[in-house]
Enzyme design. Structure first.
Site, PDB file in Angstrom:
ATOM      1  CG  HIS A  75      -1.507  -1.237   1.046  1.00  0.00           C
ATOM      2  ND1 HIS A  75      -3.294  -1.233   0.428  1.00  0.00           N
ATOM      3  CD2 HIS A  75      -2.125  -2.427   1.247  1.00  0.00           C
ATOM      4  CE1 HIS A  75      -3.465  -2.251   0.985  1.00  0.00           C
ATOM      5  NE2 HIS A  75      -3.310  -2.345   2.133  1.00  0.00           N
ATOM      6  CG  ASN A 148      -8.219  -4.228   0.729  1.00  0.00           C
ATOM      7  OD1 ASN A 148      -6.795  -3.579   1.039  1.00  0.00           O
ATOM      8  ND2 ASN A 148      -7.756  -4.851   1.164  1.00  0.00           N
ATOM      9  CE1 TYR A 362      -2.140  -4.643   9.428  1.00  0.00           C
ATOM     10  CE2 TYR A 362      -2.689  -2.546   8.730  1.00  0.00           C
ATOM     11  CZ  TYR A 362      -3.051  -4.148   8.024  1.00  0.00           C
ATOM     12  OH  TYR A 362      -3.176  -4.500   7.660  1.00  0.00           O
TER      13      TYR A 362
HETATM   14 FE1  HDD Z   1      -2.376  -4.832   5.874  1.00  0.00          FE
HETATM   15  C1  HDD Z   1      -0.830  -1.830   5.038  1.00  0.00           C
HETATM   16  C2  HDD Z   1      -5.745  -3.298   4.188  1.00  0.00           C
HETATM   17  C3  HDD Z   1      -3.922  -8.229   5.857  1.00  0.00           C
HETATM   18  C4  HDD Z   1       0.102  -6.099   6.669  1.00  0.00           C
HETATM   19  N1  HDD Z   1      -3.002  -2.840   4.446  1.00  0.00           N
HETATM   20  C5  HDD Z   1      -2.443  -1.842   4.705  1.00  0.00           C
HETATM   21  C6  HDD Z   1      -3.188  -0.653   4.564  1.00  0.00           C
HETATM   22  C7  HDD Z   1      -4.278  -0.717   4.209  1.00  0.00           C
HETATM   23  C8  HDD Z   1      -4.452  -2.699   4.574  1.00  0.00           C
HETATM   24  C9  HDD Z   1      -5.874  -0.661   3.455  1.00  0.00           C
HETATM   25  C10 HDD Z   1      -2.315   0.500   3.781  1.00  0.00           C
HETATM   26  C11 HDD Z   1      -3.143   1.646   5.101  1.00  0.00           C
HETATM   27  C12 HDD Z   1      -2.669   2.997   4.724  1.00  0.00           C
HETATM   28  O1  HDD Z   1      -3.100   3.467   4.249  1.00  0.00           O
HETATM   29  O2  HDD Z   1      -1.561   3.043   5.279  1.00  0.00           O
HETATM   30  N2  HDD Z   1      -4.374  -5.383   4.861  1.00  0.00           N
HETATM   31  C13 HDD Z   1      -5.717  -4.924   4.765  1.00  0.00           C
HETATM   32  C14 HDD Z   1      -6.856  -6.095   4.269  1.00  0.00           C
HETATM   33  C15 HDD Z   1      -6.483  -6.642   4.926  1.00  0.00           C
HETATM   34  C16 HDD Z   1      -4.615  -6.819   5.406  1.00  0.00           C
HETATM   35  C17 HDD Z   1      -7.916  -5.203   4.421  1.00  0.00           C
HETATM   36  C18 HDD Z   1      -7.144  -8.466   5.093  1.00  0.00           C
HETATM   37  C19 HDD Z   1      -8.020  -8.091   5.480  1.00  0.00           C
HETATM   38  N3  HDD Z   1      -1.941  -6.464   5.979  1.00  0.00           N
HETATM   39  C20 HDD Z   1      -2.687  -7.696   5.667  1.00  0.00           C
HETATM   40  C21 HDD Z   1      -1.929  -9.204   6.689  1.00  0.00           C
HETATM   41  C22 HDD Z   1      -0.549  -8.416   6.985  1.00  0.00           C
HETATM   42  C23 HDD Z   1      -0.700  -7.109   6.719  1.00  0.00           C
HETATM   43  C24 HDD Z   1      -2.534 -10.213   7.090  1.00  0.00           C
HETATM   44  C25 HDD Z   1       0.581  -8.887   7.761  1.00  0.00           C
HETATM   45  C26 HDD Z   1      -0.121 -10.302   8.450  1.00  0.00           C
HETATM   46  N4  HDD Z   1      -0.748  -3.974   6.256  1.00  0.00           N
HETATM   47  C27 HDD Z   1       0.573  -4.511   6.363  1.00  0.00           C
HETATM   48  C28 HDD Z   1       1.290  -3.895   7.359  1.00  0.00           C
HETATM   49  C29 HDD Z   1       1.428  -2.479   6.128  1.00  0.00           C
HETATM   50  C30 HDD Z   1      -0.610  -2.935   6.029  1.00  0.00           C
HETATM   51  C31 HDD Z   1       2.771  -4.781   6.551  1.00  0.00           C
HETATM   52  C32 HDD Z   1       1.953  -1.684   6.083  1.00  0.00           C
HETATM   53  C33 HDD Z   1       1.946  -0.611   5.783  1.00  0.00           C
HETATM   54  C34 HDD Z   1       1.053  -0.049   7.084  1.00  0.00           C
HETATM   55  O3  HDD Z   1       0.494  -1.466   7.267  1.00  0.00           O
HETATM   56  O4  HDD Z   1       0.948   1.039   7.843  1.00  0.00           O
HETATM   57  O5  HDD Z   1       1.850  -4.232   8.471  1.00  0.00           O
END
Ligand code: HDD
Length: 705
Positions: A75, A148, A362
């Site tokens: 993202h 999402n 996160y």
């Molecule tokens: Fe995630 C970012 C949505 C599963 C780990 N995720 C991130 C963002 C969104 C989502 C919208 C961007 C937030 C922003 O605008 O800063 N992610 C989802 C959805 C998931 C999902 C709807 C399933 C239901 N995500 C998911 C899993 C993991 C992560 C299973 C890790 C085990 N996601 C992350 C992250 C991020 C992230 C690596 C990257 C940047 C951040 O968190 O702040 O932690």
């Protein structure tokens, strides 16, 4: 009752304290010393050498050298805006969450939309899932709904997330390709991980290429819990329903936009907010009683499954309005730190194994991205609720915390800050037990049933787009065995789809025909019957000198009063003059305002205007491209004949000079008789509101059988 405006303004007031204008000020160093010259470094003589004592030079370059922070691991590309949320009626029966009780209260929000795969500088309109993350600054603390634009996820267990992301990101040896799943490692992972089947179908659908952030649904995806004041819990899934409806681009258009305007989605949101067309989404909830946890033929904790709206209806409980753009992209959007673990009393987690992993990830990722544990003190992340605890020190601590006690329990500060057993957050007392195991729940095992439900729910047009997307994505894979395995995997969903994929990618059709036992469909999954509106639709008016003054003015006025955004596109920028002397400003040219950035095209009459347009390949191409992308095209007066000459396959453009009433065929609206321009305006506006005219695709034939 809370004052209506106060609620929404709370966050803005807090941010205002950090805002700083540089407009009318003298240039200073970071230490506040006024600078005398910022264009020449201090040197021993005009040819140097430069002197180390030049503190301004050193500071300027040092700061520049450190201006980048790690982009989000997923993202990375996103765009955010401020707004507010209001509940329609008290939700006390279901949840005690304070921000869901008072319809008068406006809770400030910050919402960031994003793509998943591409890096920070990638294009907006790639085929991808879109992030839809909302931070509610409630009086009880920050609540983040990190969702999402698709209701399901790729995988069932967070432990697979690094594998999935490694597979879909550019390949590690050459970092190719950027921002797309159309490559070998993704499909290799996919065929080895059949739980992806459902989500990948969503990704291949039109949901993967939204027309606008403003025209996307949002989904919390994971199952959460609502808890009311009596401690009663219900499972809940969250939805965002856009009031403008759910609309998508076509693939060829999305690809062209990636080059012509890589900022298409952010520009669209920015412009809409700046012009006062504030986007709105209704918050919806689906509720399941705790007693009904095992009542369904899918596991409600499985994030690769949706809760069909026809079985578990979506109750619309409130509305979010985005009404303010950021002042500074980096300070606000880039530094925003969302986390699904940020919840408030009245909302709790479920045992969804995907969600449980997210709760860790996160918080953890912000440490590397924002450089330490004090990221909650960055203005965009600060709650409006007061923060008091024993956290101290760490990089970039902003608050000057008074007092000598930084521990609990203490006597020196009367044991403050004090936990509050009554008002404090209490976790739902769910009974848990079990044997340690790395198994997955058996009911998570059906990977194809809901994929079939999705396929069954698609219109003929939507199915055609899905097949086309598979043919592009899997067709880009080099390994023939992987391509074949995609066909074989989707044969578990339906042979209809699998055979059509095979026919376009040089793979063998499925060896055995398969029909899914799932025959049901869910109309809510299709975009066919979504809300339709002409509001904020961008209309290109192709015109040169000699346009018919009355026609152009009337159509332009009608579009503007219907809420659309007409713009004159011509061969040159500047003033063009109508046959009757009317002067209009051409704000765009065929180069700077290509057809792909508009929703519709209109060409007014006027002999000189039409002959100038007909003599330009760019104008003819413009119309043909808009036609290919199924956009509404309108022409009046002499322009009708010109349109007829553009060879729009499958459409009969009326050229009969006696034709009185407007002719409307597949979204091509024409009227020759100027006295009928008012009827034309109505027809044209309602055609633009339709978004696209998919019936044309049969003639354009983008997906051969
Ligand atoms: Fe995630 C970012 C949505 C599963 C780990 N995720 C991130 C963002 C969104 C989502 C919208 C961007 C937030 C922003 O605008 O800063 N992610 C989802 C959805 C998931 C999902 C709807 C399933 C239901 N995500 C998911 C899993 C993991 C992560 C299973 C890790 C085990 N996601 C992350 C992250 C991020 C992230 C690596 C990257 C940047 C951040 O968190 O702040 O932690």
């Amino acid at each position: 009752m809370t004052d209506t405006n106060n609620g929404a303004n709370k966050k803005q007031e807090q941010l205002a304290a950090f805002r700083i204008s540089h407009d009318t000020h003298k240039l200073t160093t970071d230490q506040g010393i006024t600078v005398s010259d910022t264009d020449h470094s201090l040197k021993a003589g005009p040819r140097g050498p430069a002197l180390l004592e030049d503190f301004h030079l050193r500071e300027k370059i040092m700061h520049f050298d450190h201006e980048r922070i790690p982009e989000r691991v997923v993202h990375a590309r996103g765009f955010g805006a401020h707004g507010y949320f209001q509940v329609y009626e008290p939700m006390a029966e279901y949840t005690k969450a304070g921000f869901l009780q008072d319809p008068q209260q406006k809770t400030p929000v910050f919402t960031r939309f994003s793509t998943v795969v591409g890096s920070r500088g990638s294009a907006d309109t790639v085929r991808d899932v879109r992030g839809f993350a909302v931070k509610f600054y409630t009086d009880e603390g920050n609540y983040d709904l990190v969702g999402n634009n698709m209701p399901v996820f790729f995988i069932q267990d967070a432990i697979k997330f690094p594998d999935m992301v490694h597979a879909i990101k550019p390949e590690p040896h050459n970092e190719i390709p950027q921002a797309t799943a159309a490559h070998d490692t993704f499909w290799d992972f996919m065929v080895n991980t059949p739980e992806l089947a459902h989500m990948v179908l969503w990704l291949m659908s039109d949901r993967g290429i939204p027309r606008s952030f403003r025209m996307m649904e949002g989904f919390g995806v994971n199952a959460y819990r609502f808890i009311n004041a009596a401690g009663r819990a219900r499972f809940v899934k969250f939805h965002w329903k856009p009031l403008l409806g759910v609309h998508s681009l076509v693939w060829d258009e999305a690809q062209k936009l990636s080059g012509k305007n890589p900022d298409y989605h952010r520009q669209d949101l920015w412009d809409a907010i700046n012009t006062g067309s504030y986007p709105e989404w209704e918050l919806g909830v689906q509720l399941i009683e705790e007693a009904d946890e095992f009542k369904f033929d899918f596991d409600i904790l499985d994030a690769t499954k949706l809760w069909p709206e026809e079985i578990i209806p979506v109750k619309r409980v409130g509305k979010m309005t985005l009404n303010r753009n950021v002042d500074n992209f980096f300070a606000e959007t880039e530094q925003a730190a969302f986390c699904p673990a940020n919840i408030v009393p009245g909302i709790d987690f479920s045992n969804d194994p995907l969600l449980q992993g997210r709760l860790f990830s996160y918080l953890d990722t912000q440490l590397i991205r924002l450089g330490g544990p004090n990221f909650h003190q960055i203005p965009i992340n600060r709650p409006v609720a007061p923060v008091h605890n024993n956290h101290r020190d760490g990089y970039h601590r902003m608050t000057i915390d008074e007092g000598i006690s930084t521990y609990s329990k203490n006597t020196l500060q009367n044991d403050h800050p004090l936990p509050d057993a009554e008002a404090g957050y209490t976790h739902y007392a769910e009974p848990v037990g079990g044997t340690k195991t790395r198994q997955r729940e058996e009911r998570f095992g059906d990977h194809f049933g809901q994929a079939a439900l999705f396929w069954n729910s698609m219109s003929e047009t939507e199915r055609g787009h899905i097949v086309g997307a598979f043919r592009f994505e899997v067709g880009s894979v080099k390994d023939a065995a992987i391509k074949q395995r995609v066909v074989d995997l989707y044969n578990n969903v339906t042979s209809d789809l699998a055979a059509q994929i095979a026919a376009g990618i040089g793979a063998a059709p499925p060896a055995q025909s398969n029909t899914s036992p799932v025959t049901a469909s869910s109309p809510a999954l299709s975009q066919n019957d979504t809300a339709k509106s002409v509001r904020t639709r961008k209309v290109a008016i192709l015109a040169e000198n000699g346009f018919n003054d009355a026609e152009l003015t009337q159509v332009m006025d009608a579009l503007t009063s219907a809420g659309a955004c007409p713009e004159i596109v011509s061969s040159k920028l500047g003033i063009i003059t109508g046959a009757g002397g009317k002067q209009m400003n051409a704000g765009k040219t065929f180069l700077t305002g290509p057809s792909v950035v508009y929703d519709a095209v209109y060409i007014p009459g006027g002999v000189k205007n039409v002959s100038a347009l007909a003599g330009q390949g760019d104008a003819v191409h413009y119309i043909n491209e808009a036609y290919k992308h199924c956009k509404t095209i309108g022409a009046t007066g002499e322009a009708v004949e010109f349109l007829g000459g553009c060879c729009l396959s499958g459409v009969s453009v009326a050229s009969d000079k006696n034709t009185v009433n407007p002719v409307c065929d597949f979204g091509v609206i024409t009227v020759i008789n100027a006295s009928q321009t008012d009827i034309f305006c109505n027809e044209f506006i309602s055609a633009v509101a339709q978004h696209r005219h998919w019936g044309r695709e049969k003639h354009i034939c983008t997906v051969p059988a």
